[in-house]
Design a protein around this motif. Sequence first.
Motif, PDB file in Angstrom:
ATOM      1  N   ALA A 102       0.918  -1.186   0.138  1.00 16.81           N
ATOM      2  CA  ALA A 102      -0.070   0.032  -0.095  1.00 16.81           C
ATOM      3  C   ALA A 102       1.013   1.249  -0.040  1.00 16.81           C
ATOM      4  N   ILE A 103       0.396   2.384  -0.694  1.00 13.66           N
ATOM      5  CA  ILE A 103       1.116   3.818  -0.492  1.00 13.66           C
ATOM      6  C   ILE A 103       0.421   4.480   0.458  1.00 13.66           C
ATOM      7  N   LYS A 104       0.928   5.056   1.339  1.00 11.77           N
ATOM      8  CA  LYS A 104       0.164   5.621   2.455  1.00 11.77           C
ATOM      9  C   LYS A 104       1.143   6.850   2.810  1.00 11.77           C
ATOM     10  N   ARG A 105       0.656   8.045   3.667  1.00  9.27           N
ATOM     11  CA  ARG A 105       1.107   9.016   4.228  1.00  9.27           C
ATOM     12  C   ARG A 105       0.695   9.239   5.569  1.00  9.27           C
ATOM     13  N   GLY A 106       1.244   9.959   6.339  1.00 16.44           N
ATOM     14  CA  GLY A 106       0.826  10.679   7.493  1.00 16.44           C
ATOM     15  C   GLY A 106      -0.325  11.474   7.465  1.00 16.44           C
ATOM     16  N   ALA A 107      -1.593  11.523   8.038  1.00 10.57           N
ATOM     17  CA  ALA A 107      -2.633  12.406   7.850  1.00 10.57           C
ATOM     18  C   ALA A 107      -2.369  13.530   8.474  1.00 10.57           C
ATOM     19  N   ALA A 108      -2.980  14.673   7.990  1.00  6.02           N
ATOM     20  CA  ALA A 108      -2.669  15.918   8.506  1.00  6.02           C
ATOM     21  C   ALA A 108      -3.477  16.056   9.810  1.00  6.02           C
ATOM     22  N   GLY A 109      -3.092  16.868  10.832  1.00  6.56           N
ATOM     23  CA  GLY A 109      -3.523  16.991  12.077  1.00  6.56           C
ATOM     24  C   GLY A 109      -2.566  16.837  13.278  1.00  6.56           C
ATOM     25  N   GLU A 110      -3.101  16.999  14.657  1.00  7.64           N
ATOM     26  CA  GLU A 110      -2.123  16.715  15.618  1.00  7.64           C
ATOM     27  C   GLU A 110      -2.059  15.399  15.933  1.00  7.64           C
ATOM     28  N   HIS A 111      -2.855  14.444  15.883  1.00  8.80           N
ATOM     29  CA  HIS A 111      -3.048  12.994  16.379  1.00  8.80           C
ATOM     30  C   HIS A 111      -2.418  12.186  14.957  1.00  8.80           C
ATOM     31  N   TYR A 112      -1.806  11.211  15.442  1.00 10.47           N
ATOM     32  CA  TYR A 112      -1.041  10.328  14.610  1.00 10.47           C
ATOM     33  C   TYR A 112      -1.928   9.348  13.946  1.00 10.47           C
ATOM     34  N   ARG A 113      -2.029   9.598  12.575  1.00  5.52           N
ATOM     35  CA  ARG A 113      -2.888   8.725  11.810  1.00  5.52           C
ATOM     36  C   ARG A 113      -2.319   8.578  10.430  1.00  5.52           C
ATOM     37  N   THR A 273       5.146   8.579   7.574  1.00  8.86           N
ATOM     38  CA  THR A 273       4.448   7.576   8.684  1.00  8.86           C
ATOM     39  C   THR A 273       5.331   7.253   9.666  1.00  8.86           C
ATOM     40  N   GLY A 274       6.674   7.450   9.538  1.00  9.16           N
ATOM     41  CA  GLY A 274       7.261   6.959  10.625  1.00  9.16           C
ATOM     42  C   GLY A 274       7.824   5.498  10.263  1.00  9.16           C
ATOM     43  N   GLU A 275       7.385   4.854   9.310  1.00 12.82           N
ATOM     44  CA  GLU A 275       7.780   3.469   8.813  1.00 12.82           C
ATOM     45  C   GLU A 275       8.812   3.534   8.050  1.00 12.82           C
ATOM     46  N   GLU A 276       9.290   4.717   7.394  1.00 15.53           N
ATOM     47  CA  GLU A 276      10.100   4.840   6.020  1.00 15.53           C
ATOM     48  C   GLU A 276      11.614   4.503   6.683  1.00 15.53           C
ATOM     49  N   GLU A 277      12.273   4.180   5.523  1.00 13.61           N
ATOM     50  CA  GLU A 277      13.847   3.995   5.543  1.00 13.61           C
ATOM     51  C   GLU A 277      14.430   4.890   4.515  1.00 13.61           C
ATOM     52  N   LEU A 278      15.088   5.719   5.151  1.00 10.86           N
ATOM     53  CA  LEU A 278      15.660   6.581   4.247  1.00 10.86           C
ATOM     54  C   LEU A 278      16.944   6.049   3.347  1.00 10.86           C
ATOM     55  N   ALA A 335       7.884  11.219  13.512  1.00 11.56           N
ATOM     56  CA  ALA A 335       6.753  10.323  13.137  1.00 11.56           C
ATOM     57  C   ALA A 335       6.808   8.864  13.823  1.00 11.56           C
ATOM     58  N   SER A 336       8.096   8.416  13.613  1.00 13.21           N
ATOM     59  CA  SER A 336       8.422   7.118  14.358  1.00 13.21           C
ATOM     60  C   SER A 336       8.082   7.107  15.874  1.00 13.21           C
ATOM     61  N   ASP A 337       8.424   8.040  16.383  1.00 10.85           N
ATOM     62  CA  ASP A 337       8.057   8.297  18.020  1.00 10.85           C
ATOM     63  C   ASP A 337       6.542   8.182  18.184  1.00 10.85           C
ATOM     64  N   ARG A 338       5.990   9.019  17.445  1.00 13.08           N
ATOM     65  CA  ARG A 338       4.614   9.199  17.489  1.00 13.08           C
ATOM     66  C   ARG A 338       3.622   7.717  17.181  1.00 13.08           C
ATOM     67  N   LEU A 339       4.284   6.984  16.148  1.00 15.38           N
ATOM     68  CA  LEU A 339       3.591   5.726  15.858  1.00 15.38           C
ATOM     69  C   LEU A 339       3.890   4.665  17.175  1.00 15.38           C
ATOM     70  N   ALA A 340       5.271   4.839  17.965  1.00 17.77           N
ATOM     71  CA  ALA A 340       5.770   3.924  18.780  1.00 17.77           C
ATOM     72  C   ALA A 340       4.612   4.435  19.942  1.00 17.77           C
ATOM     73  N   SER A 341       4.415   5.558  20.393  1.00 10.47           N
ATOM     74  CA  SER A 341       3.389   6.063  21.293  1.00 10.47           C
ATOM     75  C   SER A 341       2.094   5.318  21.069  1.00 10.47           C
ATOM     76  N   ARG A 342       1.507   5.463  19.573  1.00  9.75           N
ATOM     77  CA  ARG A 342       0.073   4.918  19.514  1.00  9.75           C
ATOM     78  C   ARG A 342       0.039   3.646  19.434  1.00  9.75           C
ATOM     79  N   LEU A 343       1.241   2.839  19.316  1.00 10.18           N
ATOM     80  CA  LEU A 343       1.295   1.289  19.405  1.00 10.18           C
ATOM     81  C   LEU A 343       1.387   1.091  20.916  1.00 10.18           C
ATOM     82  N   ALA A 344       2.002   1.660  21.730  1.00  5.10           N
ATOM     83  CA  ALA A 344       2.055   1.423  23.181  1.00  5.10           C
ATOM     84  C   ALA A 344       0.742   1.768  23.700  1.00  5.10           C
ATOM     85  N   ASP A 345       0.007   3.030  23.540  1.00  7.84           N
ATOM     86  CA  ASP A 345      -1.359   3.167  24.018  1.00  7.84           C
ATOM     87  C   ASP A 345      -2.024   1.905  23.533  1.00  7.84           C
ATOM     88  N   LYS A 346      -2.125   1.669  22.379  1.00 11.06           N
ATOM     89  CA  LYS A 346      -3.182   0.406  21.851  1.00 11.06           C
ATOM     90  C   LYS A 346      -2.851  -0.681  22.685  1.00 11.06           C
TER      91      LYS A 346
END
Length: 367
Positions: A102-113, A273-278, A335-346
Amino acid sequence: MSPVPAELQAIGWRAAVDPRWQAAMDAHPAAVPARVVEQHRSGYVVATGPGDGVAVESLPEWQRPAGYRKGAVAPEERPAVGDWVLVEGGRRIVALLPRRGAIKRGAAGEHYRQQLIAANVDAVFVVCGLDGDFNPRRIERYLLLVQGSGAQPVVVLTKADRPDADADAARAALADMAAQEVPVLVVNAKDAAAVAALAPWLRPGDTAVLVGSSGAGKSTLTNTLLGSERMKTAAVREHDARGRHTTTHRALIPLPSGACLIDTPGMRELKPTGEEELADGGFADIEALAAQCRFRDCAHGREPGCAVRAAIGRGDLDEGRFLNYLKLRDEVAAASDRLASRLADKQGVKVLTRALHKRLDDKYGKH
């Protein structure tokens, strides 16, 4: 499994069925496979062949807002254009078949999506006009977002017919991409002979998606590939080469070649999204240079023995590209930090839910 109908093959169904799909098919023997060809705020349109699609009901959990905890499904786990689903009664989706990318991006807004752009694609045409729209740094950002999808990125420079178009200068500005085996094509999007250069990525059964800014020429490309004026187009503003959103929703369109094309609205914001590898996103050469620096924690400023700064000084590395690398590196890290935080909350919610169930079972017994 019975032979695949030609109608399904015409919208991208592969001869070899993904083995992960069989369990879903066995669980819903009365359902038929269909492909998501349009996505709207109100729901989905699916098709079982190259004809007109039909609006369908989706699972209730797909309709709940992203912040709705109980039974909600994350946006990236809901269907996107290009996904395959199982439909019962011709009107109701009962399952989403596992996607191969899938092709995806980080959504606009303060919360990670995360926001899905398209699913199950073989090629991504990054479309950019040879006018004020041309921006190598934005193209690099697109390539970074594409790299984890498994799809082949192809840079398509349109508006080659403009009298002020400088194709040679554009190719030179994108030489690093070409060196990393990212094709760079220059076309007049209105000319069928020129657009034929896209044919290697539009073979029967292939699916490609068009991404780029409004006014870059995506809809014009689509019309030329179709051989008809199906997609609405509009002129761009002269002072900044920006266009209006002539494409208002994502849509999958079967082409005469037997391939499928997904047209998308112009995207102004391209957040990682925070999942990318440069290294895999077009910056492998800079990562390799950084590994040669004298100090492991080199910030590539004024430190002695900096291989990156030495390459810039020799003219081997464009400084603008390096600065964009630093910017994207910081965005990916954030974004990777926000993703990790979301996964931890989940995970924390799951732990609390299990603990609550255990207390209820201990108090009242299991039911």
